[in-house]
Design a protein around this motif. Structure first.
Motif, PDB file in Angstrom:
ATOM      1  N   ALA A 113      -8.459   9.335 -13.988  1.00 52.45           N
ATOM      2  CA  ALA A 113      -9.576   9.517 -13.047  1.00 52.45           C
ATOM      3  C   ALA A 113     -10.079   8.140 -12.605  1.00 52.45           C
ATOM      4  O   ALA A 113     -10.286   7.884 -11.415  1.00 52.45           O
ATOM      5  CB  ALA A 113     -10.693  10.320 -13.721  1.00 52.45           C
ATOM      6  N   GLU A 114     -10.224   7.240 -13.583  1.00 52.71           N
ATOM      7  CA  GLU A 114     -10.685   5.874 -13.296  1.00 52.71           C
ATOM      8  C   GLU A 114      -9.658   5.155 -12.401  1.00 52.71           C
ATOM      9  O   GLU A 114     -10.019   4.492 -11.426  1.00 52.71           O
ATOM     10  CB  GLU A 114     -10.853   5.128 -14.640  1.00 52.71           C
ATOM     11  N   ALA A 115      -8.357   5.333 -12.723  1.00 51.86           N
ATOM     12  CA  ALA A 115      -7.301   4.695 -11.931  1.00 51.86           C
ATOM     13  C   ALA A 115      -7.363   5.173 -10.478  1.00 51.86           C
ATOM     14  O   ALA A 115      -7.293   4.362  -9.536  1.00 51.86           O
ATOM     15  CB  ALA A 115      -5.936   5.002 -12.533  1.00 51.86           C
ATOM     16  N   ASP A 116      -7.562   6.474 -10.296  1.00 54.10           N
ATOM     17  CA  ASP A 116      -7.647   7.011  -8.932  1.00 54.10           C
ATOM     18  C   ASP A 116      -8.892   6.499  -8.211  1.00 54.10           C
ATOM     19  O   ASP A 116      -8.871   6.216  -7.015  1.00 54.10           O
ATOM     20  CB  ASP A 116      -7.670   8.555  -8.967  1.00 54.10           C
ATOM     21  N   ALA A 117      -9.980   6.370  -8.978  1.00 53.58           N
ATOM     22  CA  ALA A 117     -11.229   5.885  -8.382  1.00 53.58           C
ATOM     23  C   ALA A 117     -11.052   4.453  -7.864  1.00 53.58           C
ATOM     24  O   ALA A 117     -11.562   4.092  -6.801  1.00 53.58           O
ATOM     25  CB  ALA A 117     -12.358   5.958  -9.411  1.00 53.58           C
ATOM     26  N   ILE A 118     -10.292   3.658  -8.637  1.00 53.32           N
ATOM     27  CA  ILE A 118     -10.069   2.260  -8.212  1.00 53.32           C
ATOM     28  C   ILE A 118      -9.211   2.231  -6.945  1.00 53.32           C
ATOM     29  O   ILE A 118      -9.482   1.486  -6.003  1.00 53.32           O
ATOM     30  CB  ILE A 118      -9.440   1.431  -9.358  1.00 53.32           C
ATOM     31  N   ARG A 119      -8.202   3.113  -6.900  1.00 54.63           N
ATOM     32  CA  ARG A 119      -7.369   3.181  -5.700  1.00 54.63           C
ATOM     33  C   ARG A 119      -8.248   3.543  -4.481  1.00 54.63           C
ATOM     34  O   ARG A 119      -8.142   2.919  -3.412  1.00 54.63           O
ATOM     35  CB  ARG A 119      -6.274   4.239  -5.866  1.00 54.63           C
ATOM     36  N   ALA A 120      -9.154   4.499  -4.684  1.00 54.86           N
ATOM     37  CA  ALA A 120     -10.029   4.929  -3.590  1.00 54.86           C
ATOM     38  C   ALA A 120     -10.979   3.805  -3.174  1.00 54.86           C
ATOM     39  O   ALA A 120     -11.250   3.605  -1.983  1.00 54.86           O
ATOM     40  CB  ALA A 120     -10.812   6.165  -4.026  1.00 54.86           C
ATOM     41  N   GLU A 121     -11.449   3.064  -4.189  1.00 53.34           N
ATOM     42  CA  GLU A 121     -12.368   1.948  -3.915  1.00 53.34           C
ATOM     43  C   GLU A 121     -11.678   0.896  -3.029  1.00 53.34           C
ATOM     44  O   GLU A 121     -12.249   0.393  -2.056  1.00 53.34           O
ATOM     45  CB  GLU A 121     -12.771   1.326  -5.262  1.00 53.34           C
ATOM     46  N   LEU A 122     -10.412   0.617  -3.360  1.00 53.68           N
ATOM     47  CA  LEU A 122      -9.653  -0.353  -2.573  1.00 53.68           C
ATOM     48  C   LEU A 122      -9.432   0.170  -1.148  1.00 53.68           C
ATOM     49  O   LEU A 122      -9.604  -0.574  -0.166  1.00 53.68           O
ATOM     50  CB  LEU A 122      -8.300  -0.628  -3.251  1.00 53.68           C
ATOM     51  N   LEU A 123      -9.120   1.452  -1.067  1.00 53.18           N
ATOM     52  CA  LEU A 123      -8.856   2.067   0.234  1.00 53.18           C
ATOM     53  C   LEU A 123     -10.108   2.002   1.128  1.00 53.18           C
ATOM     54  O   LEU A 123     -10.033   1.704   2.321  1.00 53.18           O
ATOM     55  CB  LEU A 123      -8.415   3.526   0.027  1.00 53.18           C
ATOM     56  N   ALA A 124     -11.254   2.243   0.469  1.00 48.03           N
ATOM     57  CA  ALA A 124     -12.517   2.198   1.215  1.00 48.03           C
ATOM     58  C   ALA A 124     -12.765   0.797   1.771  1.00 48.03           C
ATOM     59  O   ALA A 124     -13.470   0.618   2.767  1.00 48.03           O
ATOM     60  CB  ALA A 124     -13.666   2.615   0.302  1.00 48.03           C
ATOM     61  N   SER A 125     -12.168  -0.228   1.105  1.00 45.98           N
ATOM     62  CA  SER A 125     -12.311  -1.603   1.611  1.00 45.98           C
ATOM     63  C   SER A 125     -11.135  -1.976   2.509  1.00 45.98           C
ATOM     64  O   SER A 125     -10.901  -3.155   2.777  1.00 45.98           O
ATOM     65  CB  SER A 125     -12.392  -2.586   0.448  1.00 45.98           C
ATOM     66  N   GLY A 126     -10.335  -1.000   2.883  1.00 44.31           N
ATOM     67  CA  GLY A 126      -9.243  -1.254   3.824  1.00 44.31           C
ATOM     68  C   GLY A 126      -7.983  -1.774   3.163  1.00 44.31           C
ATOM     69  O   GLY A 126      -7.129  -2.352   3.833  1.00 44.31           O
ATOM     70  N   ILE A 127      -7.834  -1.577   1.857  1.00 45.23           N
ATOM     71  CA  ILE A 127      -6.624  -2.061   1.173  1.00 45.23           C
ATOM     72  C   ILE A 127      -5.846  -0.868   0.614  1.00 45.23           C
ATOM     73  O   ILE A 127      -6.369  -0.086  -0.188  1.00 45.23           O
ATOM     74  CB  ILE A 127      -6.982  -3.022   0.007  1.00 45.23           C
ATOM     75  N   GLU A 128      -4.581  -0.812   1.027  1.00 48.72           N
ATOM     76  CA  GLU A 128      -3.750   0.280   0.518  1.00 48.72           C
ATOM     77  C   GLU A 128      -2.789  -0.279  -0.530  1.00 48.72           C
ATOM     78  O   GLU A 128      -2.155  -1.311  -0.293  1.00 48.72           O
ATOM     79  CB  GLU A 128      -2.947   0.883   1.664  1.00 48.72           C
ATOM     80  N   ILE A 129      -2.711   0.412  -1.669  1.00 50.31           N
ATOM     81  CA  ILE A 129      -1.788  -0.080  -2.708  1.00 50.31           C
ATOM     82  C   ILE A 129      -0.625   0.889  -2.905  1.00 50.31           C
ATOM     83  O   ILE A 129      -0.771   2.091  -2.725  1.00 50.31           O
ATOM     84  CB  ILE A 129      -2.508  -0.342  -4.064  1.00 50.31           C
ATOM     85  N   THR A 130       0.527   0.304  -3.269  1.00 50.70           N
ATOM     86  CA  THR A 130       1.718   1.120  -3.514  1.00 50.70           C
ATOM     87  C   THR A 130       2.348   0.660  -4.825  1.00 50.70           C
ATOM     88  O   THR A 130       2.478  -0.549  -5.060  1.00 50.70           O
ATOM     89  CB  THR A 130       2.791   0.863  -2.405  1.00 50.70           C
ATOM     90  N   ASP A 131       2.725   1.614  -5.674  1.00 55.85           N
ATOM     91  CA  ASP A 131       3.416   1.262  -6.921  1.00 55.85           C
ATOM     92  C   ASP A 131       4.907   1.123  -6.626  1.00 55.85           C
ATOM     93  O   ASP A 131       5.517   2.049  -6.088  1.00 55.85           O
ATOM     94  CB  ASP A 131       3.206   2.359  -7.974  1.00 55.85           C
ATOM     95  N   THR A 132       5.472  -0.048  -6.937  1.00 60.09           N
ATOM     96  CA  THR A 132       6.912  -0.241  -6.727  1.00 60.09           C
ATOM     97  C   THR A 132       7.547  -0.684  -8.036  1.00 60.09           C
ATOM     98  O   THR A 132       6.824  -0.991  -8.993  1.00 60.09           O
ATOM     99  CB  THR A 132       7.197  -1.334  -5.665  1.00 60.09           C
ATOM    100  N   LYS A 133       8.880  -0.769  -8.063  1.00 63.71           N
ATOM    101  CA  LYS A 133       9.519  -1.185  -9.320  1.00 63.71           C
ATOM    102  C   LYS A 133       9.204  -2.660  -9.644  1.00 63.71           C
ATOM    103  O   LYS A 133       9.318  -3.088 -10.782  1.00 63.71           O
ATOM    104  CB  LYS A 133      11.028  -0.923  -9.285  1.00 63.71           C
TER     105      LYS A 133
END
Ligand code: AMP
Ligand code: ZN
Length: 476
Positions: free
Chosen positions: A448-468
């Motif tokens: 839940a916390e991990a998803d919240a951080i992803r959303a927080e970044l998105l709200a600031s205009g940053i999209e993250i992607t998990d890669t190898k």
């Protein structure tokens, strides 16, 4: 500077024998296997001590032996020579084993930013010196021959057990190791200076001597190698706490009997790295190495940081969870330093402020090498009322001792991403910190916390992607 001295059992003001100069001796590794990260905890803390003495203006000469003969499976006089055991295990010669593991040791040291001492001397290169010292000890009546071996006679000393208040009976080698006592010994605590006879007569390396064809005991090598390069007055002798008895106790006995006066004034002992099942040790077979940490994706300097976060006189418990916490803290620290870089290039260093903020660091280190407080002092720099250039200079100065590559890590944390994404360094530092926090949350299964951080970044205009290759991010 105050240093805890195992000999006086208190923090003593450090005053070297010769003003401005420090002679320092370190018991080197027994090169029959890889060094484990417990051994390396000792070498990291000894390295910090050396570097801090240099930082404080001393001219330091440091000598280390390499134990390639004579260290038996017990730290006393019983069991097989560890080197021979290693050679048999790997079907190689003792010298091949010694060369391989000596090189591996220095590679680990390099990865951990541990400076190579000014002199590194394998024991097999000083046989003449050992023979000379043993001859003098025999002449002075401190040593005797029995059953083919030469023993040091501890009853000739005013005080043998110099480091502890334990009952002599408990500490006597035979009793402590729970093995048969050597009936050649006149006193239980006596120890071998030169072996010609042992249960293990397939010893690979033997030398001619006035006492017969044989090989030296382990303890004599450190006394002789230290005196060969550093003379009769040694300022600091270092080692892990398990070396205090019998190894260092025996070193003192034979060195002072040989020279006839006090030998080394300050004894610096690093406490153990433990796992949940006890002390990490090579002889137990299962142990962690720097290469293993690297394979698991850890930067070796995170392990150095982990060690520095604790005081050297406290046992340190290793677990991957603890190491992960250190990795997160290191990454955050680097990110905060990175955020100072752009402004740092524009401002200039305020010398008075710099001296003021560096004082907290020196105070911590002057108090028995309190690296834990020194690390706190690093965080204080970030909060200090000073411009970025001054803060960066303070961090650079402290890092000459701590050796965490903080500035280069900060540079590389920002540079490639900055170019790739066209983001400013402060934003990059914040994003990296959030990504590290998300990784930590995931490790603790707090999705839940991990998803919240992803959303927080998105709200600031940053999209993250998990890669190898790890987490990538971009501005959207
Ligand atoms: P050795 O290679 O066994 O002669 O040990 C090299 C150094 O590592 C010595 O100074 C030991 O006292 C130290 N040492 C051994 N085990 C540990 C441990 N678990 N934690 C810290 N230091 C250790
Ligand atoms: Zn030693």
């Amino acid at each position: 500077m105050k240093l805890y001295n195992s000999l006086t059992r208190q923090k003593d003001e450090f005053i070297p024998h010769e003003p401005g100069k420090v002679s320092m001796y370190t018991c080197g590794p027994t090169v029959y296997h890889f060094a484990h990260i417990g051994n390396l905890r000792s070498y990291i803390m000894e390295d910090v001590l050396e570097r801090y003495l240099r930082y404080a203006g001393y001219d330091v000469t440091r000598v280390m032996n390499i134990t390639d003969v004579g260290h038996l499976s017990s730290d006393g006089d019983t069991g097989e020579d560890k080197m021979l055991k290693g050679a048999k295990r790997e079907k190689k010669t003792v010298l091949e084993i010694a060369k391989f593991y000596t090189d591996a040791f220095f590679e680990d040291c390099k990865a951990l930013n541990i400076k190579t001492p000014d002199v590194v001397q394998p024991a097999t290169g000083c046989i003449d010196e050992f023979i000379h010292t043993i001859t003098v000890l025999l002449e002075k009546g401190y040593a005797y021959e029995a059953g083919g071996n030469i023993y040091f006679d501890t009853s000739k000393l005013k005080q043998y057990y110099v480091f502890n208040d334990f009952e002599e009976e408990d500490l006597a080698v035979g009793v402590r190791e729970g093995v048969e006592a050597d009936s050649n010994k006149r006193n239980k605590a006596d120890f071998v200076l030169w072996f010609t006879k042992s249960k293990f007569d397939d010893q690979e390396l033997k030398w001619d001597s006035p006492f017969g064809l044989g090989y030296p005991g382990w303890h004599i090598e450190c006394s002789c190698i230290s005196m060969k390069y550093l003379g009769e007055y040694l300022d600091i002798h270092c080692g892990g706490i398990d070396n205090a008895f019998p190894h260092h106790t025996n070193e003192i006995a034979q060195s002072e009997a040989y020279i006839g006066h006090e030998w080394c004034k300050y004894w610096f002992h690093v406490h153990h790295l433990n796992t949940n099942s006890g002390k990490m040790s090579k002889s137990k077979g299962e142990f962690l190495t720097v290469s293993l940490l690297k394979e698991k994706g850890y930067d070796p300097l995170v392990y150095r940081f982990f060690c520095l976060q604790s005081h050297y006189r406290k046992g340190l418990v290793f677990s991957y969870e603890n190491l992960d916490n250190a990795a997160t803290a290191y990454k955050k620290l680097v990110a905060r330093i990175a955020s100072l870089l752009p402004e740092g290039k524009k401002s200039s260093v305020d010398a008075a402020k710099l001296a003021e903020i560096k004082k907290t660091f020196a105070d911590a280190m002057d108090n028995d090498l309190n690296t834990s407080l020194a690390v706190t002092a690093l965080y204080d720099v970030l909060k200090a009322d000073a411009n970025a250039a001054t803060k960066l200079q303070a961090i650079a100065d402290m890092d000459t001792v701590l050796q965490l590559n903080l500035l280069s890590a900060a540079e590389s944390a920002t540079e490639p991403q900055k170019e790739e994404n066209g983001l400013d360094a402060q934003l990059v530092a914040w994003i990296e910190e959030r990504i590290a926090a998300r990784a930590n949350a995931k490790k603790q299964k707090n999705y839940a916390e991990a998803d919240a951080i992803r959303a927080e970044l998105l709200a600031s205009g940053i999209e993250i992607t998990d890669t190898k290759d790890g987490v990538k991010y971009k501005k959207i």
